[in-house]
Motif scaffolding. Structure first.
Motif, PDB file in Angstrom:
ATOM      1  N   LEU A   1      36.010  29.178  26.604  1.00 11.40           N
ATOM      2  CA  LEU A   1      36.632  30.099  25.654  1.00 11.40           C
ATOM      3  C   LEU A   1      35.719  31.255  25.259  1.00 11.40           C
ATOM      4  O   LEU A   1      36.193  32.380  25.064  1.00 11.40           O
ATOM      5  CB  LEU A   1      37.084  29.338  24.404  1.00 11.40           C
ATOM      6  CG  LEU A   1      38.205  28.315  24.594  1.00 11.40           C
ATOM      7  CD1 LEU A   1      38.636  27.741  23.254  1.00 11.40           C
ATOM      8  CD2 LEU A   1      39.403  28.941  25.304  1.00 11.40           C
ATOM      9  N   ILE A   2      34.411  30.965  25.116  1.00 15.52           N
ATOM     10  CA  ILE A   2      33.490  32.040  24.720  1.00 15.52           C
ATOM     11  C   ILE A   2      33.480  33.177  25.758  1.00 15.52           C
ATOM     12  O   ILE A   2      33.663  34.339  25.398  1.00 15.52           O
ATOM     13  CB  ILE A   2      32.065  31.493  24.516  1.00 15.52           C
ATOM     14  CG1 ILE A   2      32.076  30.436  23.429  1.00 15.52           C
ATOM     15  CG2 ILE A   2      31.093  32.619  24.224  1.00 15.52           C
ATOM     16  CD1 ILE A   2      31.902  30.878  22.041  1.00 15.52           C
ATOM     17  N   PRO A   3      33.286  32.873  27.055  1.00 10.84           N
ATOM     18  CA  PRO A   3      33.372  33.971  28.045  1.00 10.84           C
ATOM     19  C   PRO A   3      34.738  34.656  28.043  1.00 10.84           C
ATOM     20  O   PRO A   3      34.836  35.872  28.236  1.00 10.84           O
ATOM     21  CB  PRO A   3      33.126  33.253  29.385  1.00 10.84           C
ATOM     22  CG  PRO A   3      32.366  32.027  29.026  1.00 10.84           C
ATOM     23  CD  PRO A   3      32.905  31.599  27.705  1.00 10.84           C
ATOM     24  N   PHE A   4      35.794  33.870  27.810  1.00 10.51           N
ATOM     25  CA  PHE A   4      37.148  34.423  27.786  1.00 10.51           C
ATOM     26  C   PHE A   4      37.295  35.432  26.649  1.00 10.51           C
ATOM     27  O   PHE A   4      37.784  36.556  26.846  1.00 10.51           O
ATOM     28  CB  PHE A   4      38.160  33.277  27.634  1.00 10.51           C
ATOM     29  CG  PHE A   4      39.578  33.676  27.890  1.00 10.51           C
ATOM     30  CD1 PHE A   4      39.920  34.962  28.284  1.00 10.51           C
ATOM     31  CD2 PHE A   4      40.594  32.737  27.738  1.00 10.51           C
ATOM     32  CE1 PHE A   4      41.234  35.321  28.510  1.00 10.51           C
ATOM     33  CE2 PHE A   4      41.917  33.087  27.961  1.00 10.51           C
ATOM     34  CZ  PHE A   4      42.235  34.388  28.352  1.00 10.51           C
ATOM     35  N   ILE A   5      36.854  35.050  25.472  1.00 11.50           N
ATOM     36  CA  ILE A   5      37.003  35.942  24.317  1.00 11.50           C
ATOM     37  C   ILE A   5      36.104  37.167  24.459  1.00 11.50           C
ATOM     38  O   ILE A   5      36.457  38.268  24.023  1.00 11.50           O
ATOM     39  CB  ILE A   5      36.721  35.192  22.995  1.00 11.50           C
ATOM     40  CG1 ILE A   5      37.175  36.056  21.815  1.00 11.50           C
ATOM     41  CG2 ILE A   5      35.259  34.847  22.835  1.00 11.50           C
ATOM     42  CD1 ILE A   5      37.086  35.330  20.488  1.00 11.50           C
TER      43      ILE A   5
ATOM     44  N   THR B   1      33.194  24.454  15.976  1.00 14.24           N
ATOM     45  CA  THR B   1      33.371  25.059  17.295  1.00 14.24           C
ATOM     46  C   THR B   1      33.939  26.470  17.169  1.00 14.24           C
ATOM     47  O   THR B   1      33.705  27.331  18.028  1.00 14.24           O
ATOM     48  CB  THR B   1      34.347  24.209  18.143  1.00 14.24           C
ATOM     49  OG1 THR B   1      33.881  22.865  18.184  1.00 14.24           O
ATOM     50  CG2 THR B   1      34.442  24.725  19.561  1.00 14.24           C
ATOM     51  N   VAL B   2      34.673  26.690  16.100  1.00 20.32           N
ATOM     52  CA  VAL B   2      35.347  27.976  15.898  1.00 20.32           C
ATOM     53  C   VAL B   2      34.355  29.080  15.524  1.00 20.32           C
ATOM     54  O   VAL B   2      34.653  30.264  15.684  1.00 20.32           O
ATOM     55  CB  VAL B   2      36.424  27.844  14.796  1.00 20.32           C
ATOM     56  CG1 VAL B   2      37.209  29.137  14.617  1.00 20.32           C
ATOM     57  CG2 VAL B   2      37.367  26.710  15.131  1.00 20.32           C
TER      58      VAL B   2
ATOM     59  N   PHE C   1      41.315  35.649  18.584  1.00 19.52           N
ATOM     60  CA  PHE C   1      41.761  34.333  18.141  1.00 19.52           C
ATOM     61  C   PHE C   1      42.865  33.761  19.026  1.00 19.52           C
ATOM     62  O   PHE C   1      43.011  32.534  19.119  1.00 19.52           O
ATOM     63  CB  PHE C   1      42.229  34.400  16.684  1.00 19.52           C
ATOM     64  CG  PHE C   1      41.121  34.188  15.695  1.00 19.52           C
ATOM     65  CD1 PHE C   1      40.677  32.915  15.386  1.00 19.52           C
ATOM     66  CD2 PHE C   1      40.496  35.263  15.103  1.00 19.52           C
ATOM     67  CE1 PHE C   1      39.647  32.711  14.479  1.00 19.52           C
ATOM     68  CE2 PHE C   1      39.459  35.084  14.198  1.00 19.52           C
ATOM     69  CZ  PHE C   1      39.029  33.796  13.891  1.00 19.52           C
ATOM     70  N   LEU C   2      43.636  34.624  19.655  1.00 18.44           N
ATOM     71  CA  LEU C   2      44.678  34.116  20.550  1.00 18.44           C
ATOM     72  C   LEU C   2      44.084  33.384  21.749  1.00 18.44           C
ATOM     73  O   LEU C   2      44.777  32.596  22.402  1.00 18.44           O
ATOM     74  CB  LEU C   2      45.572  35.270  21.018  1.00 18.44           C
ATOM     75  CG  LEU C   2      46.577  35.788  19.983  1.00 18.44           C
ATOM     76  CD1 LEU C   2      47.316  37.004  20.516  1.00 18.44           C
ATOM     77  CD2 LEU C   2      47.573  34.689  19.602  1.00 18.44           C
TER      78      LEU C   2
ATOM     79  N   ILE D   1      44.426  25.438  18.457  1.00 19.46           N
ATOM     80  CA  ILE D   1      45.538  26.230  19.002  1.00 19.46           C
ATOM     81  C   ILE D   1      46.339  26.844  17.861  1.00 19.46           C
ATOM     82  O   ILE D   1      46.634  28.046  17.844  1.00 19.46           O
ATOM     83  CB  ILE D   1      46.441  25.347  19.884  1.00 19.46           C
ATOM     84  CG1 ILE D   1      45.696  24.936  21.159  1.00 19.46           C
ATOM     85  CG2 ILE D   1      47.743  26.073  20.234  1.00 19.46           C
ATOM     86  CD1 ILE D   1      46.445  23.924  22.008  1.00 19.46           C
ATOM     87  N   TYR D   2      46.679  25.992  16.880  1.00 16.80           N
ATOM     88  CA  TYR D   2      47.448  26.484  15.736  1.00 16.80           C
ATOM     89  C   TYR D   2      46.626  27.451  14.894  1.00 16.80           C
ATOM     90  O   TYR D   2      47.162  28.419  14.342  1.00 16.80           O
ATOM     91  CB  TYR D   2      47.930  25.313  14.883  1.00 16.80           C
ATOM     92  CG  TYR D   2      48.933  24.425  15.578  1.00 16.80           C
ATOM     93  CD1 TYR D   2      49.978  24.976  16.315  1.00 16.80           C
ATOM     94  CD2 TYR D   2      48.835  23.035  15.526  1.00 16.80           C
ATOM     95  CE1 TYR D   2      50.904  24.164  16.968  1.00 16.80           C
ATOM     96  CE2 TYR D   2      49.754  22.224  16.172  1.00 16.80           C
ATOM     97  CZ  TYR D   2      50.784  22.793  16.888  1.00 16.80           C
ATOM     98  OH  TYR D   2      51.691  21.995  17.536  1.00 16.80           O
ATOM     99  N   LEU D   3      45.321  27.179  14.788  1.00 17.46           N
ATOM    100  CA  LEU D   3      44.442  28.082  14.044  1.00 17.46           C
ATOM    101  C   LEU D   3      44.457  29.470  14.681  1.00 17.46           C
ATOM    102  O   LEU D   3      44.603  30.485  13.982  1.00 17.46           O
ATOM    103  CB  LEU D   3      43.020  27.519  14.027  1.00 17.46           C
ATOM    104  CG  LEU D   3      41.942  28.401  13.392  1.00 17.46           C
ATOM    105  CD1 LEU D   3      42.180  28.559  11.905  1.00 17.46           C
ATOM    106  CD2 LEU D   3      40.558  27.815  13.641  1.00 17.46           C
ATOM    107  N   GLY D   4      44.312  29.523  15.993  1.00 12.06           N
ATOM    108  CA  GLY D   4      44.319  30.805  16.687  1.00 12.06           C
ATOM    109  C   GLY D   4      45.633  31.539  16.507  1.00 12.06           C
ATOM    110  O   GLY D   4      45.655  32.756  16.238  1.00 12.06           O
TER     111      GLY D   4
END
Length: 910
Positions: A214-218, A266-267, A861-862, A873-876
Motif C-alpha cells: 500500500l505504501i508504494p501504491f499511495i 498501520t494507518v 486514503f482510497l 477498507i472502511y476507514l479509507g
C-alpha cells in the motif's frame, strides 16, 4: 522567517541528521495485535485476566481442526493420524501440552472403584476396537464439541504454548505448527488452524503485506496527482520528501520508545503521506502563483524574495492548520484504547514533523537550488480551466442560497436517521476478509465445535478448600447448564464440576454391575448368551459395553469389592477407620453414613412390557427441564431413570439423604477424597489439587461478536447474584477483553470528538479574536461528521477500532480547509467590500488549493480499499467521503453563511 532561512544549509543538515537517526530505529519496531494491548494496564478486566493467567495459566491455545473425508475419527487409520500428529506437535520446543483424542485422560469405574487412564491406551487395529473407543468417548460429555464434532468426521487437537512467550516466539511456534500440520494434509484430511494466537500472528503478517504494497501504491498515486496539479517534477519531489520524512520520524519514534505497531498504527504512514502533503501543497501552490506573475526569467534574488514572501503570507495559515490538525489527532490521546491512543500521539507528532519540513526544509531547498543556478526560468503552471470551474460553481450557488440551505438540511436530516442503525462491534476475526484461511478456519470451528472465543469465569472462596463445598459446586454446575440452555452461542462450558460429577458417577457404580464386570473380566472372552443379549436389548447392547472393559476389575481383585467400600461399612470396623470419607466425624455421623445404599442399575434379566416401556419413557421425560429435548437427551434421562452405569450419580454430591451423609461437611470431605484419588492434572481449572479455593470455568463462544459476549456476561452476573456471599466472581478472557475494548470505543469516540471540536473552536476563536469565528470554524466539520455517521448507519458499517478514528481524522484534516478559507477570505475582505468578488477571489486562489488537497488526501486514503482488513477498507472509504464533504462545505456553506450574516470578525484587521 527571513533570518531563519538565511541558515538554509544548517536547516537541511539538522533535519537530515534527525531523519537518519529515526531511520535506523525502524528495524526495532515490533508488531503486536493481541487483544490485551487494546486495554490500558490499569483496566480492571486486564488486571483480572492477568490474575487468572498467573493462577491457572494462559487459556489461549492454537486450535487444529481435522476433518476426515473417509470414515469417521474412530477408524484405526484416522486415529493413527491423530496420534502421530499429536506426538509431532508435542515435540516442538515452545509447545507445553497437546490435548487430542489419543492424548487425554479418561475416568472409569472398576471393581476397585476409580481408574484414571489414557482414553486410547493402544491404537485400535480393527473397526470393532475403534467402536470401543467411540463408546468410551460418548460416555462422558466432557469430550463433546471439542474432541469430536456431531458428525464424528472432525476432531480438534488443542495446542497450549509455554507461558511467558514473546510475540516473536509465538509467531515462530505458529509457523512450526503450521509446517507440521501441512504434512498431514491429503485427499482424506482437511486441516484448519485457528485460535487467538493464530489471529494475532496472521494479523501481523497481513499488516506487513499491507505496508509492503500500500505504501508504494499511495506514493505512486500521490506522485501522479501532484504532477497533474503542479506540472513540475521539483514540486513533486519536495512534497514527497516532506511526507516521507514525517513518516520516518513518527514510526522511528515509536520504535525508539518501544511502542508496538498494531493494526491501527498501520494507518500512520498512509495517513502522513496523504495528509502531510497538505502543507507543502499550500506553500508551493502560492509560491508558483507568485512565480507565474513573472514572464520568462527572474533573478535568483527575486526568486528568493518570492520564497520569503510565500512563507510570510502562508506561514500563519499553515501553522494554524497544522496546529488544529495536531489537536485533532492529539485528541485521540484521551482514548483509553491503547492502539488508538498511540495512533493519535504519533500521528500528531508526524503532522508536526510535516509542518516543520514544509515550512523550513522546502523553502531552504528552494533557496539552495536557486543559488546554484545562473538564471531561473519560470514555467507557467496556471490552470485556467480549473479556475473557470470554480468561478462557475460560485456563480451557481451564490444565486441559490435558499435552495442550498434546504438541500443541506435534507442531507443532514437523512444522515441523522442513520444514527440509530449504527452498530458498535469489534470482533478481531471479522477484521479479516471472508476468503482468508484464518476466517474460514474460525468459521469451520465455530460451526462444528464449541467455538474459539473464550470467556473465563473465576469463582473464588475465602479459605483453602472452599471450592470443595458441594453447594458452590452445584451452583457452578447450574450456571453451566443455564448458559448452555439459554444461549446457542455458548458452545461449551467446562469446569472442575465435570470431573467431580464423573468421579462421583464411577465411584457409585451399582454393586451388581461391578460384580458383573468382574465376572466378565475373569471369564476373559466369554460372551453373553443369546437370551441375555435379547433380554437387554433396551440397554444399548450391554455385551459391547462389558466387552469394552469399561468397568473391568483386576483379575486378582476380589469380586466383592465395590464403590460402596469408599463409604463407612458398619459391618467392618477396619474399613470404617481406613477408608471412610467421613473421618473426624462423630460415631453417630459415621453410623448414619453407613446406612446409605447405592441405587441399583437396570436388571439385565428382566423383560418389560410395552406398557411398562411407555411408563419408563414418561418417567424419564418427567426429569427433563424443558419439552424440546432431542434423542440424545432422552437417552441420558432414561439412563438416569434406570441408573444405567450410575448415570443417576452424574451430579455434584449435595443430597445428604441420597449419599447417607450427616452434614455438608461429610460431602465436602467426599469431594476432597475424589480430588485426592484423581491422578490427572486439573491445574487449569482449580488452584490446588486437593483443597482449592479458586476455580475457573471456561466458556467457549461460537460467535465472535462482542454483542453476544455482552449478553452472556450480563447473564452470568445476574445468575450468580444468589451465590453465597463468601464467594467472589471474576469474568475475564479474550471475549471479555474484546467486549471492554468495544465498550471503550463509544466513550472514547465521544470524548475525542468533543475535545477536537473544543480545540478547533478555541484556536479559530483566538486566531480571529472572536467567539463567533470559533463557531464558524466548526460548522463545516460538523456537517461532514453527521454525514459520515449517517452513512455508516445506512450502509451497515460497524463502529469499530478502525472506523472509530474517522471522526478525529476528519476533524484534524478537514479543519485545514476551513482555516485556509477563513484566512484567505479575511485577507480579501480587507481589500474589497464586494462580497461576490471577495468570495470569487478566495475560491480561485485558496479554493483551488483546498480542492486539490482534498483530492490528493481522498485519493491517498482510497488506496486503503485494497487493504487486507475491513476496518482499514472502511476507514479509507469514509475518510475519502469526509474529505469531499468537508471541502465542499468549506467552499459552499461557509462562504454562504459569511455572506448572509456578515460577521464582524471577518472584516476586522488583526
Amino acid at each position: 522567517m527571513k533570518k531563519i532561512l538565511k541558515h538554509n544549509k544548517l536547516i537541511v543538515i539538522i533535519i537530515s541528521l534527525i531523519t537518519l537517526f529515526f531511520l535506523f530505529q525502524l528495524p526495532k519496531i515490533e508488531i503486536n495485535n493481541d487483544i490485551e494491548v487494546f486495554l490500558p494496564d490499569t483496566h480492571p478486566t486486564k488486571i483480572s485476566n492477568n490474575q487468572l493467567d498467573d493462577i491457572f495459566g494462559e487459556s489461549d491455545s492454537i486450535v487444529t481442526a481435522l476433518k476426515f473425508k473417509k470414515g469417521d475419527i474412530f477408524t484405526p487409520a484416522n486415529l493413527e493420524t491423530i496420534s502421530k500428529l499429536s506426538s509431532e506437535l508435542e515435540n516442538l520446543k515452545d509447545v507445553d501440552e497437546v490435548t487430542s483424542l489419543t492424548g487425554v485422560d479418561y475416568i472409569k469405574g472398576s471393581a476397585e472403584g476409580m481408574v484414571v487412564e489414557d482414553l486410547v491406551e493402544d491404537l485400535p487395529q480393527t473397526e470393532a476396537e475403534g467402536r470401543k473407543v467411540k463408546n468410551k468417548v460418548l460416555s462422558w460429555d466432557l469430550y463433546s464439541d471439542n474432541l469430536y464434532a456431531k458428525d464424528f468426521k472432525s476432531t480438534q487437537v488443542l495446542i497450549s504454548l509455554n507461558d511467558g512467550l514473546t510475540n516473536a516466539d509465538k509467531e515462530k511456534a505458529y509457523y512450526q505448527i503450521k509446517d507440521v500440520t501441512n504434512n498431514y494434509k491429503n485427499n482424506n484430511t482437511e486441516i484448519h488452524l485457528a485460535g487467538a494466537t493464530a489471529v494475532n500472528v496472521l494479523m501481523g503478517s497481513s499488516m506487513v503485506e499491507d505496508i509492503k504494497y500500500l505504501i508504494p501504491f499511495i506514493i505512486a498515486v500521490l506522485i501522479l496527482v501532484l504532477y497533474l496539479f503542479f506540472k513540475r517534477a521539483l514540486a513533486v519531489v519536495l512534497i514527497l520528501m516532506t511526507v516521507l520524512v514525517s513518516s520516518i520520524w513518527a514510526i522511528g519514534l515509536m520504535a525508539f520508545l518501544g511502542i508496538n505497531l498494531t493494526l491501527v498504527s498501520t494507518v500512520i504512514p498512509v495517513l502522513l503521506i496523504a495528509v502531510g502533503s497538505a502543507y507543502g501543497i499550500h506553500i508551493l501552490s502560492h509560491y508558483y502563483d507568485y512565480l507565474n506573475e513573472y514572464q520568462g526569467e527572474i533573478t535568483v534574488a527575486e526568486q528568493q524574495n518570492l520564497v520569503i514572501k510565500t512563507v510570510n503570507k502562508m506561514g500563519k495559515a499553515v501553522f494554524l492548520a497544522a496546529l488544529t490538525t495536531v489537536a485533532g489527532f492529539g485528541s485521540l490521546a484521551s482514548s483509553e484504547i491503547v492502539p488508538i491512543k498511540s495512533f493519535g500521539i504519533f500521528t500528531a507528532f508526524g503532522i508536526a514533523a510535516a509542518f516543520i519540513v514544509a515550512l523550513f526544509l522546502i523553502p531552504s531547498l528552494l533557496i539552495i537550488i536557486a543559488n546554484y543556478k545562473d538564471d531561473f526560468k519560470t514555467k507557467n503552471t496556471d490552470t485556467p480551466e480549473f479556475e473557470s470551474v470554480l468561478e462557475k460553481l460560485h456563480s451557481f450557488y451564490s444565486k441559490r442560497r435558499i435552495s442550498i440551505i434546504i438541500i443541506a438540511v435534507l442531507i443532514l436530516s437523512g444522515s441523522l436517521l442513520g444514527f440509530e442503525d449504527i452498530v458498535v462491534d469489534t470482533p478481531l476475526i471479522e477484521m479479516f476478509k471472508e476468503d482468508t484461511q484464518i476466517r474460514q478456519a474460525d468459521n469451520f470451528i465455530n460451526e462444528n465445535f464449541a467455538g474459539t472465543n473464550i470467556m473465563r469465569v473465576m469463582i473464588e472462596g475465602k479459605e483453602s478448600g472452599d471450592l470443595n463445598n458441594p453447594e458452590i459446586l452445584k451452583d457452578m454446575d447450574g450456571l453451566q447448564k443455564h448458559l448452555l440452555t439459554n444461549f446457542k452461542e455458548v458452545g461449551k462450558a467446562s469446569s472442575i464440576t465435570d470431573y467431580i460429577k464423573r468421579m462421583n458417577q464411577v465411584m457409585n457404580y451399582p454393586e451388581e454391575e461391578i460384580e458383573s464386570a468382574s465376572d466378565q473380566t475373569a471369564a476373559g472372552t466369554e460372551q453373553l448368551s443369546k437370551s441375555e443379549a435379547a433380554s437387554s436389548s433396551f440397554y444399548a447392547d450391554e455385551s459391547q459395553a462389558t466387552s469394552s472393559s469399561f468397568y473391568q476389575a483386576d483379575e486378582n481383585q476380589e469380586s466383592e469389592m465395590s464403590s460402596s467400600s469408599f463409604y463407612s461399612d458398619s459391618e467392618s470396623e477396619k474399613d470404617t477407620e481406613g477408608s471412610s470419607f467421613y473421618q473426624g466425624e462423630s460415631e453417630s455421623e459415621t453410623e448414619s453414613s453407613s446406612e446409605r445404599e447405592i441405587l441399583k442399575g437396570p436388571d439385565k434379566q428382566k423383560n418389560i412390557s410395552e406398557y411398562q416401556f411407555i411408563q419408563l419413557l414418561n418417567s424419564a421425560f418427567a426429569r427433563a427441564d424443558r419439552k424440546d429435548i432431542d434423542a440424545r437427551e432422552l437417552i441420558d434421562l432414561l439412563e438416569k431413570e434406570m441408573n444405567y452405569k450410575a448415570a443417576a450419580y452424574y451430579e455434584i454430591p449435595a443430597d445428604l439423604d441420597k449419599y447417607g451423609a450427616a452434614s455438608q461437611q461429610n460431602l465436602q470431605n467426599l469431594i476432597s477424597q475424589y480430588l485426592l484419588l484423581y491422578s490427572g492434572s486439573v491445574d487449569d481449572l482449580i488452584n490446588d489439587q486437593l483443597e482449592p479455593d479458586k476455580g475457573q470455568m471456561l466458556l467457549q463462544l461460537n460467535d465472535p461478536s462482542n454483542l453476544v459476549a455482552k449478553k452472556v456476561r450480563a447473564e452470568i452476573y445476574d445468575y450468580t447474584s444468589d451465590f453465597p456471599e463468601k464467594y467472589n466472581l471474576t469474568v475475564a478472557g479474550n471475549a471479555t477483553m474484546a467486549l471492554e475494548a468495544n465498550n471503550l470505543i463509544v466513550s472514547s469516540q465521544e470524548k475525542s470528538i468533543m475535545i477536537s471540536f473544543l480545540i478547533v473552536f478555541l484556536i479559530v476563536a483566538l486566531s480571529f479574536r472572536s467567539v463567533i469565528a470559533g463557531f464558524y470554524g466548526i460548522i463545516p466539520l460538523a456537517f461532514a461528521l453527521i454525514i459520515n455517521f449517517g452513512l455508516m448507519g445506512h450502509l451497515g458499517i460497524k463502529l469499530d477500532v478502525g472506523t472509530a478514528m474517522v471522526a478525529s481524522i476528519a476533524i484534524g484534516i478537514g479543519v485545514d480547509y476551513t482555516i485556509h478559507f477563513l484566512h484567505s477570505y479575511h485577507q480579501e475582505r480587507l481589500k474589497e467590500d464586494d462580497l461576490y468578488l471577495v468570495t470569487q477571489r478566495t475560491l480561485t486562489s485558496t479554493g483551488k488549493a483546498i480542492i486539490f488537497n482534498a483530492i490528493s488526501v481522498a485519493a491517498g486514503f482510497l488506496v486503503l480499499l485494497f487493504s487486507n482488513f475491513y476496518p482499514l477498507i472502511y476507514l479509507g472509504f469514509l475518510i475519502a467521503v469526509t474529505m469531499f464533504t468537508s471541502s465542499v462545505a468549506s467552499l459552499t456553506i461557509l462562504p454562504l453563511l459569511l455572506n448572509m450574516f456578515k460577521p464582524k470578525f471577518i472584516s476586522k484587521e488583526y
